[in-house]
Write a protein that holds these residues in place. Structure first.
Motif, PDB file in Angstrom:
ATOM      1  N   TRP A   7      -8.663   7.734  38.087  1.00  0.00           N
ATOM      2  CA  TRP A   7      -7.781   8.697  38.134  1.00  0.00           C
ATOM      3  C   TRP A   7      -6.974   9.137  39.364  1.00  0.00           C
ATOM      4  N   ALA A   8      -7.841   9.272  40.295  1.00  0.00           N
ATOM      5  CA  ALA A   8      -7.172   9.423  41.896  1.00  0.00           C
ATOM      6  C   ALA A   8      -6.698   8.449  42.399  1.00  0.00           C
ATOM      7  N   GLN A   9      -6.803   7.499  42.004  1.00  0.00           N
ATOM      8  CA  GLN A   9      -6.337   6.198  42.651  1.00  0.00           C
ATOM      9  C   GLN A   9      -5.174   5.524  41.951  1.00  0.00           C
ATOM     10  N   GLY A  10      -4.789   6.192  40.760  1.00  0.00           N
ATOM     11  CA  GLY A  10      -3.777   5.874  39.968  1.00  0.00           C
ATOM     12  C   GLY A  10      -3.925   4.559  39.215  1.00  0.00           C
ATOM     13  N   HIS A  11      -5.117   4.205  38.833  1.00  0.00           N
ATOM     14  CA  HIS A  11      -5.228   2.895  37.811  1.00  0.00           C
ATOM     15  C   HIS A  11      -4.669   3.191  36.557  1.00  0.00           C
ATOM     16  N   ASP A  12      -4.479   4.175  36.029  1.00  0.00           N
ATOM     17  CA  ASP A  12      -3.915   4.652  34.864  1.00  0.00           C
ATOM     18  C   ASP A  12      -2.282   4.161  34.960  1.00  0.00           C
ATOM     19  N   ILE A  13      -1.777   4.332  35.984  1.00  0.00           N
ATOM     20  CA  ILE A  13      -0.456   3.982  36.125  1.00  0.00           C
ATOM     21  C   ILE A  13      -0.258   2.672  36.225  1.00  0.00           C
ATOM     22  N   ARG A  14      -1.327   1.798  37.076  1.00  0.00           N
ATOM     23  CA  ARG A  14      -1.329   0.306  37.214  1.00  0.00           C
ATOM     24  C   ARG A  14      -1.284  -0.388  35.848  1.00  0.00           C
ATOM     25  N   PHE A  15      -2.054   0.010  35.183  1.00  0.00           N
ATOM     26  CA  PHE A  15      -2.207  -0.215  33.782  1.00  0.00           C
ATOM     27  C   PHE A  15      -1.085  -0.243  33.000  1.00  0.00           C
ATOM     28  N   LEU A  16      -0.160   0.867  32.894  1.00  0.00           N
ATOM     29  CA  LEU A  16       1.134   0.922  32.652  1.00  0.00           C
ATOM     30  C   LEU A  16       1.932   0.045  32.985  1.00  0.00           C
ATOM     31  N   GLY A  17       1.676  -0.329  34.464  1.00  0.00           N
ATOM     32  CA  GLY A  17       2.570  -1.292  35.000  1.00  0.00           C
ATOM     33  C   GLY A  17       2.347  -2.726  34.186  1.00  0.00           C
ATOM     34  N   LEU A  18       1.190  -3.124  34.149  1.00  0.00           N
ATOM     35  CA  LEU A  18       0.808  -4.252  33.480  1.00  0.00           C
ATOM     36  C   LEU A  18       1.486  -4.289  31.956  1.00  0.00           C
ATOM     37  N   LEU A  19       1.244  -3.253  31.533  1.00  0.00           N
ATOM     38  CA  LEU A  19       1.981  -3.409  29.825  1.00  0.00           C
ATOM     39  C   LEU A  19       3.376  -3.545  30.011  1.00  0.00           C
ATOM     40  N   PHE A  20       4.089  -3.162  31.054  1.00  0.00           N
ATOM     41  CA  PHE A  20       5.413  -3.390  31.273  1.00  0.00           C
ATOM     42  C   PHE A  20       5.901  -4.624  31.679  1.00  0.00           C
ATOM     43  N   LEU A  21       4.977  -5.365  32.419  1.00  0.00           N
ATOM     44  CA  LEU A  21       5.170  -6.814  32.777  1.00  0.00           C
ATOM     45  C   LEU A  21       4.721  -7.515  31.626  1.00  0.00           C
ATOM     46  N   ILE A  22       3.946  -7.224  30.633  1.00  0.00           N
ATOM     47  CA  ILE A  22       3.650  -7.854  29.394  1.00  0.00           C
ATOM     48  C   ILE A  22       4.860  -7.767  28.589  1.00  0.00           C
ATOM     49  N   SER A  23       5.277  -6.545  28.750  1.00  0.00           N
ATOM     50  CA  SER A  23       6.516  -6.380  27.753  1.00  0.00           C
ATOM     51  C   SER A  23       7.905  -7.107  28.130  1.00  0.00           C
ATOM     52  N   ALA A  24       7.922  -7.256  29.511  1.00  0.00           N
ATOM     53  CA  ALA A  24       8.909  -8.186  30.056  1.00  0.00           C
ATOM     54  C   ALA A  24       8.726  -9.423  29.594  1.00  0.00           C
ATOM     55  N   GLY A  25       7.658 -10.000  29.654  1.00  0.00           N
ATOM     56  CA  GLY A  25       7.415 -11.572  29.115  1.00  0.00           C
ATOM     57  C   GLY A  25       7.692 -11.519  27.891  1.00  0.00           C
ATOM     58  N   ASN A  26       7.368 -10.586  27.064  1.00  0.00           N
ATOM     59  CA  ASN A  26       7.515 -10.451  25.498  1.00  0.00           C
ATOM     60  C   ASN A  26       9.173 -10.543  25.140  1.00  0.00           C
ATOM     61  N   ASP A  27       9.705  -9.609  25.846  1.00  0.00           N
ATOM     62  CA  ASP A  27      11.241  -9.507  25.678  1.00  0.00           C
ATOM     63  C   ASP A  27      11.958 -10.929  26.070  1.00  0.00           C
ATOM     64  N   ALA A  28      11.628 -11.622  27.305  1.00  0.00           N
ATOM     65  CA  ALA A  28      12.158 -12.687  27.541  1.00  0.00           C
ATOM     66  C   ALA A  28      11.916 -13.933  26.505  1.00  0.00           C
ATOM     67  N   ILE A  29      10.789 -13.854  25.928  1.00  0.00           N
ATOM     68  CA  ILE A  29      10.566 -14.861  24.952  1.00  0.00           C
ATOM     69  C   ILE A  29      11.223 -14.882  23.776  1.00  0.00           C
ATOM     70  N   LEU A  30      11.504 -13.218  23.121  1.00  0.00           N
ATOM     71  CA  LEU A  30      12.228 -12.918  22.033  1.00  0.00           C
ATOM     72  C   LEU A  30      13.632 -13.224  22.162  1.00  0.00           C
ATOM     73  N   ILE A  31      14.204 -12.998  23.334  1.00  0.00           N
ATOM     74  CA  ILE A  31      15.724 -13.218  23.609  1.00  0.00           C
ATOM     75  C   ILE A  31      15.853 -14.813  23.839  1.00  0.00           C
ATOM     76  N   ALA A  32      14.862 -15.656  24.283  1.00  0.00           N
ATOM     77  CA  ALA A  32      15.109 -17.049  24.364  1.00  0.00           C
ATOM     78  C   ALA A  32      14.979 -17.628  22.958  1.00  0.00           C
ATOM     79  N   SER A  33      13.891 -17.010  22.175  1.00  0.00           N
ATOM     80  CA  SER A  33      13.876 -17.651  20.790  1.00  0.00           C
ATOM     81  C   SER A  33      14.725 -17.262  19.748  1.00  0.00           C
ATOM     82  N   ASN A  34      15.868 -16.147  20.059  1.00  0.00           N
ATOM     83  CA  ASN A  34      16.837 -15.515  19.201  1.00  0.00           C
ATOM     84  C   ASN A  34      18.183 -15.470  19.914  1.00  0.00           C
ATOM     85  N   PRO A  35      18.628 -16.630  20.147  1.00  0.00           N
ATOM     86  CA  PRO A  35      19.924 -16.353  21.159  1.00  0.00           C
ATOM     87  C   PRO A  35      21.190 -16.029  20.358  1.00  0.00           C
ATOM     88  N   ASP A  36      21.084 -15.967  19.002  1.00  0.00           N
ATOM     89  CA  ASP A  36      22.221 -15.378  18.396  1.00  0.00           C
ATOM     90  C   ASP A  36      22.188 -13.873  18.062  1.00  0.00           C
TER      91      ASP A  36
END
Length: 129
Positions: free
Chosen positions: A9-38
């Motif tokens: 908690w003191a070192q912000g590992h919860d925020i780092r975990f949220l950061g990891l979730l955001f990066l996973i979401s970015a990859g997922n969004d990129a895949i969805l955009i590439a898979s559904n260009p229309d």
């Protein structure tokens, strides 16, 4: 367990975990955009086509990547980047809610934004590391 939790908690590992979730979401969004260009993403009550439509779709993975990287590093600027992302996402979802009515994804996005934003604001002091 208590000491480990306090240290994480003191070192912000919860925020780092949220950061990891955001990066996973970015990859997922990129895949969805590439898979559904229309697919035309609703953007403030419009569904833009062509290069402008692509840019509006690309905003999501770009913002997720910026916020995710900043959260992983617990950078001061990432709090502002997240708040800008949350403001954009909330206003866009609310405007689209008025225009297109409720939807499962839109409602989930709004609830998640409210919950995550409340949590991040509650942890804003950690960004002063």
């Amino acid at each position: 367990l208590v000491r480990t939790t306090r240290t994480a908690w003191a070192q912000g590992h919860d925020i780092r975990f949220l950061g990891l979730l955001f990066l996973i979401s970015a990859g997922n969004d990129a895949i969805l955009i590439a898979s559904n260009p229309d697919y035309l993403l609703p953007f403030f009550c419009t569904k833009l086509d062509g290069s402008v439509g692509f840019v509006t779709k690309a905003l999501s993975p770009i913002l997720h990547t910026v916020v995710g990287y900043g959260f992983l590093q617990v950078k001061k600027w990432s709090l502002l980047a997240y708040l800008a992302y949350a403001a954009y996402g909330t206003t866009n979802a609310l405007v689209n809610l008025v225009c297109f009515g409720p939807g499962r994804i839109r409602n989930t996005l709004l609830i998640a934004l409210i919950v995550f934003t409340g949590y991040v604001i509650g942890r804003r002091r950690i960004f002063r590391l």
